[in-house]
Design a protein around this motif. Structure first.
Motif, PDB file in Angstrom:
ATOM      1  N   LYS A  73       0.026  46.989 -66.040  1.00 50.23           N
ATOM      2  CA  LYS A  73       0.157  46.789 -64.596  1.00 50.23           C
ATOM      3  C   LYS A  73       1.401  45.968 -64.269  1.00 50.23           C
ATOM      4  N   GLN A  74       1.689  44.963 -65.076  1.00 54.32           N
ATOM      5  CA  GLN A  74       2.864  44.130 -64.852  1.00 54.32           C
ATOM      6  C   GLN A  74       4.141  44.952 -65.036  1.00 54.32           C
ATOM      7  N   GLU A  76       4.448  48.200 -64.591  1.00 55.76           N
ATOM      8  CA  GLU A  76       4.535  49.148 -63.486  1.00 55.76           C
ATOM      9  C   GLU A  76       5.083  48.474 -62.221  1.00 55.76           C
ATOM     10  N   GLN A  77       4.745  47.230 -62.005  1.00 57.15           N
ATOM     11  CA  GLN A  77       5.191  46.520 -60.822  1.00 57.15           C
ATOM     12  C   GLN A  77       6.672  46.199 -60.870  1.00 57.15           C
ATOM     13  N   GLN A  78       7.233  46.094 -62.058  1.00 59.48           N
ATOM     14  CA  GLN A  78       8.661  45.743 -62.189  1.00 59.48           C
ATOM     15  C   GLN A  78       9.523  46.928 -62.108  1.00 59.48           C
TER      16      GLN A  78
END
Length: 78
Positions: A73-74, A76-78
């Motif tokens: 998830k981290q 994907e957010q970047q």
């Protein structure tokens, strides 16, 4: 400084005799005698990450699958 290591859950089979009746039970534990509920082991498997902070005395144990999902998830957010 937090120490981090991967551990596996052990399955312990217990036996107790009460009033001439024998009861058998199963429970799951990590090193340091940290008990993990059965439904959590069934849901996330037996691989866990153990974090120990010697400065505060804090111990955290969480499933490896959750850590991998959090990292994805981290990314994907970047």
């Amino acid at each position: 400084m937090v120490r981090r290591r991967q551990v596996k859950v052990r399955e312990v089979l217990g036996r107790k005799i009460v009033n001439n009746k024998e009861y058998k039970y199963t429970y799951y534990t990590l090193p340091l005698n940290i008990y993990i509920p059965k439904h959590i082991v069934e849901r996330y498997d037996r691989d866990y990450i153990l974090e120990i902070n010697p400065e505060t005395g804090e111990i955290r144990a969480y499933p490896k699958k959750l850590a991998e999902q959090k990292e994805q998830k981290q990314e994907e957010q970047q």
